[in-house]
Design a protein around this motif. Sequence first.
Motif, PDB file in Angstrom:
ATOM      1  N   ARG A 117      35.886  43.858  40.106  1.00 47.54           N
ATOM      2  CA  ARG A 117      35.427  45.102  40.741  1.00 47.54           C
ATOM      3  C   ARG A 117      34.258  44.788  41.660  1.00 47.54           C
ATOM      4  O   ARG A 117      33.101  45.072  41.351  1.00 47.54           O
ATOM      5  CB  ARG A 117      34.977  46.124  39.695  1.00 47.54           C
ATOM      6  N   SER A 118      34.559  44.158  42.765  1.00 50.41           N
ATOM      7  CA  SER A 118      33.492  43.751  43.671  1.00 50.41           C
ATOM      8  C   SER A 118      33.969  43.806  45.111  1.00 50.41           C
ATOM      9  O   SER A 118      35.150  44.070  45.396  1.00 50.41           O
ATOM     10  CB  SER A 118      33.025  42.325  43.340  1.00 50.41           C
ATOM     11  N   ALA A 119      33.060  43.486  46.034  1.00 50.58           N
ATOM     12  CA  ALA A 119      33.415  43.435  47.445  1.00 50.58           C
ATOM     13  C   ALA A 119      34.484  42.383  47.701  1.00 50.58           C
ATOM     14  O   ALA A 119      35.301  42.526  48.619  1.00 50.58           O
ATOM     15  CB  ALA A 119      32.168  43.140  48.281  1.00 50.58           C
ATOM     16  N   PHE A 120      34.507  41.318  46.916  1.00 47.37           N
ATOM     17  CA  PHE A 120      35.563  40.310  47.068  1.00 47.37           C
ATOM     18  C   PHE A 120      36.944  40.929  46.882  1.00 47.37           C
ATOM     19  O   PHE A 120      37.875  40.659  47.641  1.00 47.37           O
ATOM     20  CB  PHE A 120      35.375  39.177  46.056  1.00 47.37           C
ATOM     21  N   ASP A 121      37.073  41.722  45.840  1.00 49.12           N
ATOM     22  CA  ASP A 121      38.365  42.335  45.537  1.00 49.12           C
ATOM     23  C   ASP A 121      38.785  43.307  46.632  1.00 49.12           C
ATOM     24  O   ASP A 121      39.962  43.368  47.006  1.00 49.12           O
ATOM     25  CB  ASP A 121      38.295  43.045  44.179  1.00 49.12           C
ATOM     26  N   ARG A 122      37.822  44.066  47.169  1.00 46.70           N
ATOM     27  CA  ARG A 122      38.167  45.011  48.227  1.00 46.70           C
ATOM     28  C   ARG A 122      38.537  44.291  49.527  1.00 46.70           C
ATOM     29  O   ARG A 122      39.409  44.744  50.262  1.00 46.70           O
ATOM     30  CB  ARG A 122      37.003  45.987  48.451  1.00 46.70           C
ATOM     31  N   LEU A 123      37.872  43.151  49.796  1.00 43.77           N
ATOM     32  CA  LEU A 123      38.244  42.380  50.975  1.00 43.77           C
ATOM     33  C   LEU A 123      39.640  41.779  50.819  1.00 43.77           C
ATOM     34  O   LEU A 123      40.432  41.753  51.763  1.00 43.77           O
ATOM     35  CB  LEU A 123      37.221  41.261  51.212  1.00 43.77           C
ATOM     36  N   ARG A 124      39.958  41.328  49.627  1.00 44.36           N
ATOM     37  CA  ARG A 124      41.276  40.728  49.397  1.00 44.36           C
ATOM     38  C   ARG A 124      42.408  41.747  49.531  1.00 44.36           C
ATOM     39  O   ARG A 124      43.472  41.445  50.066  1.00 44.36           O
ATOM     40  CB  ARG A 124      41.326  40.079  48.011  1.00 44.36           C
ATOM     41  N   ASP A 125      42.167  42.964  49.004  1.00 42.63           N
ATOM     42  CA  ASP A 125      43.272  43.933  49.031  1.00 42.63           C
ATOM     43  C   ASP A 125      43.249  44.837  50.259  1.00 42.63           C
ATOM     44  O   ASP A 125      44.070  45.743  50.402  1.00 42.63           O
ATOM     45  CB  ASP A 125      43.299  44.768  47.746  1.00 42.63           C
ATOM     46  N   GLY A 126      42.291  44.595  51.158  1.00 48.52           N
ATOM     47  CA  GLY A 126      42.258  45.320  52.421  1.00 48.52           C
ATOM     48  C   GLY A 126      41.623  46.687  52.376  1.00 48.52           C
ATOM     49  O   GLY A 126      41.734  47.451  53.340  1.00 48.52           O
ATOM     50  N   THR A 127      40.939  47.018  51.290  1.00 52.22           N
ATOM     51  CA  THR A 127      40.315  48.342  51.190  1.00 52.22           C
ATOM     52  C   THR A 127      38.839  48.344  51.567  1.00 52.22           C
ATOM     53  O   THR A 127      38.222  49.401  51.619  1.00 52.22           O
ATOM     54  CB  THR A 127      40.467  48.900  49.762  1.00 52.22           C
ATOM     55  N   ALA A 128      38.272  47.175  51.832  1.00 54.28           N
ATOM     56  CA  ALA A 128      36.854  47.111  52.209  1.00 54.28           C
ATOM     57  C   ALA A 128      36.659  47.713  53.600  1.00 54.28           C
ATOM     58  O   ALA A 128      37.468  47.492  54.503  1.00 54.28           O
ATOM     59  CB  ALA A 128      36.364  45.669  52.191  1.00 54.28           C
ATOM     60  N   ARG A 129      35.570  48.464  53.749  1.00 53.43           N
ATOM     61  CA  ARG A 129      35.267  49.073  55.037  1.00 53.43           C
ATOM     62  C   ARG A 129      33.799  48.897  55.358  1.00 53.43           C
ATOM     63  O   ARG A 129      32.952  48.877  54.457  1.00 53.43           O
ATOM     64  CB  ARG A 129      35.594  50.568  55.023  1.00 53.43           C
TER      65      ARG A 129
END
Length: 279
Positions: free
Chosen positions: A139-151
């Motif tokens: 549950r981190s920025a890494f996970d959001r970057l990997r799955d494309g949900t980071a903004r």
Amino acid sequence: MFVFGLGYSAGVLARRLAALGWQVAGTGRGGTIAFDDRAAVGAALGAATHVLSSVPPGRDGCDPVLDHYGEALRAARAGWIGYLSSTGVYGDCGGAWVDESAAIGLGRRSARSEADRGWQALDSRVRVFRLPGIYGPGRSAFDRLRDGTARRLIAPGQVFSRVHVDDIAGGVMAGMAGPPGVYNLADDEPCDQNAVIEAAARLMGIEPPPLVPLDEAGLSPMARAFYTENRRIANGKARRILGWRPAFPTYREGLRDLSATTSPISASPAPPRLSPVQR
């Protein structure tokens, strides 16, 4: 310890306690007792020396633990009762620093504020731990970057506080030896969420997502609501009274640790873990 709601944060605490020889039981996805099994819950409460709830208010705005087991908690023999609350109870503070003396119930988290008050009023044994944004393995920025949900959103002046899940466990454990009361558990550096995404992208060796104006991001009403409140969470009380020190005082240490332990595509060498003295 008996835990209502053995989920992400409480599960980390449970594993740390079990490693020290504690017996931990609970409800929730990580537990073995059904929440509505009153006989089993009652037996577990009767045997517990410590009780913790990480269950948030339900959709009806009521706290299910207080509603179903409030009287049992008051009658329990446990010498320690804890509740994981949210710093969302403070509402919008215009980006100012806020501590436990601030008023609550003025923001969008009215149900959480009522639950927070309810736990404080339950019994003199209660410790309430208010938590900001939680991050950690999975549950981190890494996970959001990997799955494309980071903004990366353009929202000038907007900051968020956060806390590593390991530091929640450390704070609750410190609270076991401290007096009852309310404690903020947050790291030392509230900041723009974009800084966290950019730092994670650098560690992964990738470009961060493009900057998008907040009003053009197409956020859901729930996601947009996060940007209607702006505050910096002060952790001085937990430091002074509980002797708590976050192992990850900023997102930088937290991301480096996650990069070393959970991110095999990291572009930087795995840094050594901080020693207790360095922390």
